[in-house]
Design an enzyme around this catalytic site. Structure first.
Site, PDB file in Angstrom:
ATOM      1  N   TYR A 140       1.300  11.252  -3.069  1.00 53.11           N
ATOM      2  CA  TYR A 140       0.733  11.738  -4.327  1.00 53.11           C
ATOM      3  C   TYR A 140       1.396  13.043  -4.792  1.00 53.11           C
ATOM      4  CZ  TYR A 140      -3.070   8.320  -3.884  1.00 53.11           C
ATOM      5  OH  TYR A 140      -3.804   7.166  -3.785  1.00 53.11           O
ATOM      6  N   LYS A 190       1.464   2.972   8.972  1.00 56.63           N
ATOM      7  CA  LYS A 190       2.256   1.761   8.738  1.00 56.63           C
ATOM      8  C   LYS A 190       3.579   2.002   9.464  1.00 56.63           C
ATOM      9  CE  LYS A 190       2.806  -2.229   6.612  1.00 56.63           C
ATOM     10  NZ  LYS A 190       2.038  -3.442   6.983  1.00 56.63           N
ATOM     11  N   ASP A 222      -2.914  -2.326   6.998  1.00 56.63           N
ATOM     12  CA  ASP A 222      -3.367  -3.648   6.536  1.00 56.63           C
ATOM     13  C   ASP A 222      -4.447  -4.197   7.463  1.00 56.63           C
ATOM     14  OD1 ASP A 222      -1.205  -3.540   8.281  1.00 56.63           O
ATOM     15  OD2 ASP A 222      -0.318  -5.416   7.617  1.00 56.63           O
ATOM     16  N   ASP A 246      -7.234   7.251   0.471  1.00 55.35           N
ATOM     17  CA  ASP A 246      -7.850   7.045  -0.836  1.00 55.35           C
ATOM     18  C   ASP A 246      -8.461   5.649  -0.893  1.00 55.35           C
ATOM     19  OD1 ASP A 246      -8.546   7.288  -3.449  1.00 55.35           O
ATOM     20  OD2 ASP A 246      -6.519   7.390  -4.256  1.00 55.35           O
ATOM     21  N   ASP A 250     -12.719   4.409  -0.102  1.00 55.57           N
ATOM     22  CA  ASP A 250     -13.517   3.719  -1.115  1.00 55.57           C
ATOM     23  C   ASP A 250     -14.059   2.402  -0.573  1.00 55.57           C
ATOM     24  OD1 ASP A 250     -13.272   5.679  -2.992  1.00 55.57           O
ATOM     25  OD2 ASP A 250     -12.622   4.327  -4.598  1.00 55.57           O
TER      26      ASP A 250
END
Ligand code: NAD
Length: 358
Positions: A140, A190, A222, A246, A250
Site C-alpha cells: 500500500y 506467500k 490462500d 486487510d 474483514d
C-alpha cells in the site's frame, strides 16, 4: 496524568462516542485511573468547522496524548469533495502522523450471538481470534508505484516491500499478544511466490527464539483464507502484512456476523494507540438512536489494556458487555428474533453497560 483524545467524527460517531465516553468516565472513577479526556475534531465535522479533515490542532493533541478514541468519519455530505479533502483522509493522516504500524483486530463471537453468523453455529460459537496486521508498510505504501505508458499499452504497478526492522516490530507485537493469550501464533505469507514474504518468514522464525513459549506456525495466505471459513477456531493470533491483513481481517470480522460488535486498536512503538470500532459512520441510521455502541465501548476496553496499563478496568468492561448480552438486550443489528431478546437503542444499550459495571 494520562490524556485521552476523543474524536467523535460523523454519522453515528457522536452517538456511539457519547456512550463510550460515559463508560470511560465510569471506570476512570471506579478504578481511580486519573484519566483526562478532551474532545477534538476529525472528519466531516472538522471540515465543516475548519476546512480540513484533520486540523493541525487535533494531530498535535493526538501525538501528545496517551491514547485516542475515535467514533467514525465520513458521509454523503462530503462525498463530492476532492480525495485529499474527504473525511476519510483525516483517518489516514492521523494513522500515519502517529506512526501506528500495528493494527489489532480481535474477532470474538459471544455465544449469545452465534446465530448471527452466516456460518454454522458449531463452526463459530466461542470463536476468539486476534489478527495483527502491519498497517503502514507493504504494497500500500511501497515505491515505485504508478501507471505508465501509452494509452492502450499502459502498465500499472506497485511494490511490496518490507525491511527486516519493519517485520521485526510487528512480529514482536504479535508474539507479545500471543503470550498474553493462548500462546499460538500463525504467521501468514506467500513465501512460495513472493520474496518479500520469504524474508517475512525468516524474521518470524528468528524472533520465535525470543519467545520459546509461543508455538509459531506459518500458513500461505490462500490456505489461511480457506481455513478461516472452514475451521476458524484453530487460530489464536494471526500476524500478516498490510494487504493480506486487510482482506483476512474483514473475512474474520464477518465470521462474527455483526460489525457493530468489533473493536480495533492501532499502536505505535510507544504503545500509544488509536482505538476505534471496525465499522464506519453508518449514515443510514445516524441520529435515530439505532446504532450499536458496543464496538466503541469494547474499543475503550482495548485502550485500557494496551495503552493505559489498566487490565482490570479493561476486563470489567468486557464482563459488563457479556452480562448485557446474556440478559437479552440487543440493538437492531444484532437481533436474531430469538425469544428473550429485547431490542433497545444506542442510549439504552450504553446505559445497560453502565449499570452492569456497578
Ligand atoms: P458502515 O460500516 O458505516 O455501514 C455498513 C452497514 O452496517 C450499514 O447498514 C450500517 O447501518 C451498519 N452499521 C455499521 N455500524 C453499525 C453500528 N454500530 N450499529 C448498527 N449498525 C451499524 O459502512 P459504509 O456504509 O460502507 O460507509 C459509511 C461511511 O462510513 C462512508 O462515508 C465511509 O467512507 C465511512 N467509513 C468510515 C470508517 C471509519 O471511520 N473508520 C470505516 C468504514 C467506512
Amino acid at each position: 496524568m494520562p490524556n485521552i483524545v476523543l474524536l467523535a467524527g460523523d454519522g453515528i460517531g457522536p452517538e456511539i462516542m457519547a456512550e463510550a465516553a460515559r463508560v470511560l468516565d465510569r471506570v476512570n472513577v471506579q478504578f481511580s485511573l486519573g484519566l483526562n479526556t478532551e474532545h477534538c475534531l476529525i472528519g466531516g465535522a472538522a471540515i465543516d468547522a475548519t476546512g480540513e479533515p484533520l486540523p493541525d490542532e487535533t494531530l498535535a493533541k493526538a501525538k501528545l496524548s496517551d491514547a485516542v478514541l475515535l467514533g467514525a468519519v465520513g458521509g454523503p455530505k462530503w462525498d463530492a469533495l476532492p480525495m485529499d479533502k474527504r473525511p476519510e483522509k483525516g483517518l489516514l493522516k492521523i494513522r500515519a502522523g502517529m506512526d501506528l504500524f500495528a493494527n489489532l483486530r480481535p474477532a470474538l463471537l459471544y455465544p449469545e450471538l452465534a446465530s448471527a453468523s452466516t456460518l454454522k453455529e458449531e463452526v463459530v460459537s466461542g470463536l476468539d481470534l486476534l489478527i495483527v496486521r502491519e498497517l503502514i508498510g507493504g504494497i500500500y505504501f511501497g515505491e515505485p508505484r504508478g501507471i505508465e505508458g501509452e494509452l492502450g499499452q499502459r502498465v500499472g504497478f506497485n511494490t511490496d516491500r518490507y525491511s527486516e526492522p519493519e517485520i521485526e516490530r510487528i512480529g514482536r507485537i504479535a508474539f507479545d499478544a500471543a503470550m498474553a493469550r493462548n500462546k499460538k501464533l500463525c504467521s501468514v505469507d506467500k513465501a512460495n511466490v513472493l520474496e518479500v514474504t520469504v524474508l517475512w518468514r525468516e524474521v518470524m522464525e528468528r524472533l520465535s527464539h525470543d519467545y520459546p513459549d509461543v508455538e509459531l506456525s506459518h500458513m500461505y495466505v490462500d490456505n489461511a483464507a480457506m481455513q478461516l471459513v472452514r475451521a476458524p477456531k484453530q487460530f489464536d493470533v494471526m500476524v500478516t502484512g498490510n494487504l493480506f491483513g486487510d482482506i483476512l481481517s474483514d473475512a474474520a470480522a464477518m465470521l462474527t456476523g455483526s460489525i457493530g460488535m468489533l473493536p480495533s486498536a492501532s499502536l505505535n512503538s510507544d504503545k500509544q494507540g488509536l482505538y476505534e470500532p471496525c465499522h464506519g459512520s453508518a449514515p443510514d441510521i445516524a441520529g435515530q438512536d439505532l446504532a450499536n455502541p458496543l464496538a466503541t465501548i469494547l474499543s475503550v476496553s482495548m485502550m485500557l489494556l494496551h495503552s493505559l496499563n489498566a487490565p482490570k478496568a479493561a476486563a470489567s468492561i468486557e464482563t459488563a458487555v457479556k452480562q448485557v448480552l446474556a440478559s437479552g438486550l440487543r440493538t437492531q443489528d444484532i437481533a436474531t428474533g430469538a425469544s428473550g431478546e429485547q431490542i433497545v437503542g444506542c442510549r439504552a444499550m450504553g446505559e445497560a453497560v453502565l449499570k452492569a459495571l456497578n
